[in-house]
Design a protein around this motif. Structure first.
Motif, mmCIF file in Angstrom:
data_model
loop_
_atom_site.group_PDB
_atom_site.id
_atom_site.type_symbol
_atom_site.label_atom_id
_atom_site.label_comp_id
_atom_site.label_asym_id
_atom_site.label_seq_id
_atom_site.Cartn_x
_atom_site.Cartn_y
_atom_site.Cartn_z
ATOM 1 N N GLU A 1 0.828 -1.207 0.000
ATOM 2 C CA GLU A 1 0.000 0.000 0.000
ATOM 3 C C GLU A 1 0.858 1.250 0.000
ATOM 4 O OE1 GLU A 1 -3.205 -0.048 2.878
ATOM 5 O OE2 GLU A 1 -3.138 -2.226 2.772
ATOM 6 N N GLU A 2 0.212 2.398 -0.249
ATOM 7 C CA GLU A 2 0.916 3.677 -0.226
ATOM 8 C C GLU A 2 1.592 3.864 1.122
ATOM 9 O OE1 GLU A 2 -2.118 3.365 -1.477
ATOM 10 O OE2 GLU A 2 -2.181 4.360 -3.436
ATOM 11 N N GLY A 3 2.801 4.381 1.095
ATOM 12 C CA GLY A 3 3.515 4.659 2.330
ATOM 13 C C GLY A 3 4.233 3.458 2.916
ATOM 14 N N GLN A 4 4.186 2.337 2.201
ATOM 15 C CA GLN A 4 4.754 1.102 2.739
ATOM 16 C C GLN A 4 6.013 0.666 1.988
ATOM 17 O OE1 GLN A 4 1.963 -2.128 2.446
ATOM 18 N NE2 GLN A 4 2.237 -2.642 4.608
ATOM 19 N N GLU B 1 9.596 9.717 2.103
ATOM 20 C CA GLU B 1 9.172 10.712 3.090
ATOM 21 C C GLU B 1 7.750 11.265 2.909
ATOM 22 O OE1 GLU B 1 12.326 13.550 3.408
ATOM 23 O OE2 GLU B 1 13.398 12.280 4.842
ATOM 24 N N ASP B 2 7.296 11.462 1.671
ATOM 25 C CA ASP B 2 5.982 12.116 1.516
ATOM 26 C C ASP B 2 4.788 11.185 1.784
ATOM 27 O OD1 ASP B 2 5.624 10.632 -0.719
ATOM 28 O OD2 ASP B 2 5.421 12.310 -2.106
ATOM 29 N N GLY B 3 5.042 9.892 1.992
ATOM 30 C CA GLY B 3 3.983 8.989 2.452
ATOM 31 C C GLY B 3 3.021 8.479 1.398
ATOM 32 N N THR B 4 3.209 8.862 0.134
ATOM 33 C CA THR B 4 2.271 8.396 -0.900
ATOM 34 C C THR B 4 2.892 7.320 -1.784
ATOM 35 O OG1 THR B 4 3.030 10.076 -2.435
ATOM 36 C CG2 THR B 4 1.130 10.640 -1.065
ATOM 37 N N LYS B 5 4.155 7.068 -1.567
ATOM 38 C CA LYS B 5 4.851 6.133 -2.462
ATOM 39 C C LYS B 5 5.053 4.785 -1.798
ATOM 40 C CE LYS B 5 7.135 9.996 -4.640
ATOM 41 N NZ LYS B 5 8.257 10.904 -4.499
ATOM 42 N N GLY B 6 5.550 3.843 -2.567
ATOM 43 C CA GLY B 6 5.784 2.524 -2.001
ATOM 44 C C GLY B 6 6.957 1.829 -2.665
ATOM 45 N N ILE B 7 7.570 0.911 -1.931
ATOM 46 C CA ILE B 7 8.716 0.171 -2.475
ATOM 47 C C ILE B 7 8.549 -1.330 -2.208
ATOM 48 C CG2 ILE B 7 11.230 -0.134 -2.436
ATOM 49 C CD1 ILE B 7 11.556 2.628 -1.277
ATOM 50 N N LEU B 8 8.792 -2.115 -3.235
ATOM 51 C CA LEU B 8 8.976 -3.557 -3.049
ATOM 52 C C LEU B 8 10.455 -3.811 -3.317
ATOM 53 C CD1 LEU B 8 8.222 -6.596 -2.839
ATOM 54 C CD2 LEU B 8 7.736 -6.531 -5.279
ATOM 55 N N ILE B 9 11.140 -4.370 -2.342
ATOM 56 C CA ILE B 9 12.579 -4.530 -2.475
ATOM 57 C C ILE B 9 12.978 -5.954 -2.093
ATOM 58 C CG2 ILE B 9 12.868 -3.528 -0.145
ATOM 59 C CD1 ILE B 9 15.585 -2.473 -1.003
ATOM 60 N N SER B 10 13.943 -6.497 -2.822
ATOM 61 C CA SER B 10 14.460 -7.801 -2.405
ATOM 62 C C SER B 10 15.948 -7.653 -2.168
ATOM 63 C CB SER B 10 14.226 -8.853 -3.487
ATOM 64 O OG SER B 10 15.241 -8.775 -4.455
ATOM 65 N N SER B 11 16.452 -8.493 -1.293
ATOM 66 C CA SER B 11 17.886 -8.485 -1.051
ATOM 67 C C SER B 11 18.230 -9.799 -0.392
ATOM 68 C CB SER B 11 18.259 -7.325 -0.135
ATOM 69 O OG SER B 11 19.626 -7.413 0.200
ATOM 70 N N HIS B 12 19.464 -10.246 -0.601
ATOM 71 C CA HIS B 12 19.861 -11.427 0.156
ATOM 72 C C HIS B 12 20.593 -10.981 1.427
ATOM 73 C CE1 HIS B 12 23.259 -10.532 -2.454
ATOM 74 N NE2 HIS B 12 24.005 -11.021 -1.506
ATOM 75 N N ILE B 13 20.777 -9.652 1.573
ATOM 76 C CA ILE B 13 21.390 -9.133 2.796
ATOM 77 C C ILE B 13 20.248 -8.644 3.684
ATOM 78 C CG2 ILE B 13 23.006 -7.440 3.751
ATOM 79 C CD1 ILE B 13 24.159 -7.418 0.783
#
Lengths: 283, 216
Positions: free
Chosen positions: A24-27, A174-186
């Motif tokens: 969701e937004e902000g997540q 910071e602005d709370g309307t965006k979102g990121i899906l990120i993967s990492s092995h670290i």
């Protein structure tokens, strides 16, 4: 909803992917898993690079194949093993990005390239692994996207650079309307930035938890054979036989600490949890 | 589309040393051969065929999967290849034709200007025809395997022509000779263009079908 996967299924021989997740937004959500666990397949399904056989995958509440180019401009992507052709230079990439993204700011991008010591005139194929990784992240961040889909964006970066990249991502959120899906092995990268973590193994999500809960409530009990025999098994997620007895993963370490003060309970790290979830046995 | 065109142009400029040599050789052909058409054909062919090389560059280091995440439709990727090839073919044919006429005039060669123009135009038709046959193969199989498929396809065409020549070799194909004798070269080019347009459209639709089903 920025991104939603509902039982997205894809079969490759013996390997079967079946993933559900929501952003969701902000997540910021993180996908962790070993090599070959299905992280990249999940990313490829989300980006419409492969076509799942079943299930629903939507971005901005629309199936990815129906997204317009304007909507695709709102997605910033880092792929683990792909980027602009190695035969181009960063200087070549500038007009391409300008033509593709309405909110790409050339000056800002060049300024960031200079700050991160990315050469403008060198062919990308001659870049070091770290330089390539930095360039990919800067490109994904360069056009003010609403959603970032980042597959292993910190791979190949040293500790200092990893922190800098993560700081950029925090600033982006910071602005709370965006979102990121990120993967990492670290996992320590993800620990510091993700609100929720999804753990994937053999194509399935084996654990989904808020990062705070994971760090505060989860723990690893180191029990001898006798201690294990007497232990309440109801709250154990996984058990693994060790030379000295048993390692047990629990979601309620406080319960065990209160009821069995003689037990050794470690706070554990996310890496240990992953190991337990994958190698351990269900109770 | 614009972004992709810039990308291919930048890829071409990245190979400027090789293409400077191509242009140099082309000019050399124009100067040394009595008929300036050789140079026109050479330059047009090599520059337009570069479109096929761009696919190898796009595929380098899994680049195709990244390209497909950019704000473009899959079919735009295909469209751009035809537009780029068209621009290269028309641009290089016109430029080299003008250059060869200029060189021929300066060097006082005796040649028919119309002949050179028709050669230039025919080159566009031929080279775009080759591209239309090859592009679907490269998009389907990738640049590496696609190249093998391309050789196989042209080998097959060659074989068919050979067999047909063997079968009909002894027959007097008077009607073809008679037909060709009556038709003006310009009309032949025009007919070629019409056939070419049909081939390009067929090739384009096949490419769009392939790319929209392809997994990266």
């Amino acid at each position: 909803m920025l991104l939603s996967l509902n039982h997205v299924k894809k079969q490759y021989g013996q390997f079967a992917l079946d993933v559900s997740l929501q952003l969701e937004e902000g997540q910021v959500i993180g996908l962790i898993g070993a090599n070959g666990a299905g992280k990249s397949t999940t990313f490829k399904s989300i980006l419409g690079l492969i076509f799942p056989e079943e299930g629903e995958c939507t971005i901005f509440d629309k199936p990815i194949v129906r997204l317009s180019t304007e909507e695709k401009e709102q997605i910033g992507v880092v792929l683990a093993e792909a980027g602009f052709s190695g035969y181009l230079t960063v200087k070549d990439v500038l007009p391409i990005m300008e033509a593709m993204y309405t909110s790409f700011s050339k000056e800002e991008f060049v300024e960031k390239c200079n700050r991160f010591h990315i050469p403008l005139d060198k062919k990308i194929k001659d870049f070091s692994t770290g330089m390539k990784a930095k360039l990919k992240v800067l490109l994904a961040l360069s056009h003010n996207a609403k959603l970032l889909i980042l597959d292993e964006p910190t791979a190949g970066l040293d500790v200092v650079m990893r922190e800098e990249v993560l700081d950029m991502l925090r600033e982006y959120m910071e602005d709370g309307t965006k979102g990121i899906l990120i993967s990492s092995h670290i996992s320590s990268d993800l620990e510091g930035i993700c609100d929720e973590l999804y753990m994937i193994d053999n194509g399935k999500i084996v654990m989904h938890e808020e990062t705070d809960v994971l760090l505060s409530d989860y723990g690893v009990i180191k029990a001898t054979e006798e201690q294990y025999a007497k232990l309440e098994k109801k709250y154990l997620l996984r058990v693994k036989k060790e030379p000295y007895g048993y390692n047990c993963l629990t979601k309620t370490k406080r319960y065990y600490a209160e009821n069995n003060p003689e037990l050794t309970i470690e706070k554990g790290t996310i890496d240990e949890f992953i190991m337990m979830m994958i190698r351990g046995e269900e109770v | 589309m614009k972004g992709l065109l810039i990308k291919d142009l930048k890829l071409l400029l990245g190979q400027k040393r090789f293409y400077t040599i191509v242009l140099g050789l082309g000019v050399l052909f124009m100067i040394t051969y009595d008929n300036p058409s050789m140079g026109v054909g050479y330059i047009t062919m090599l520059l337009t065929i570069f479109t096929l090389n761009t696919i190898s560059y796009d595929e380098f280091d899994n680049g195709m999967s990244f390209l497909m995440t950019l704000p473009i439709y899959r079919k735009t990727y295909v469209q751009e290849k035809y537009v780029f090839a068209g621009l290269m073919a028309v641009g290089s044919a016109i430029a080299s034709t003008v250059l060869s006429i200029l060189l021929g005039t300066i060097m006082n060669k005796t040649f028919d200007v119309m002949d050179v123009v028709v050669t230039g135009a025919s080159m566009i038709v031929v080279v775009l025809f080759i591209l239309s046959v090859t592009l679907p193969l490269l998009i389907k199989f990738g640049a590496e395997k696609g190249r093998m498929a391309m050789f196989a396809a042209f080998g097959l065409i060659g074989l068919v022509v050979f067999v047909l020549a063997k079968v009909f070799g002894d027959t007097d194909l008077v009607w073809i000779d008679a037909f060709l004798a009556t038709v003006d070269a310009k009309i032949l080019v025009l007919m070629g263009v019409l056939v070419l347009i049909m081939v390009i459209f067929a090739s384009y639709f096949v490419c769009v079908r392939i790319i929209s089903k392809k997994e990266y």
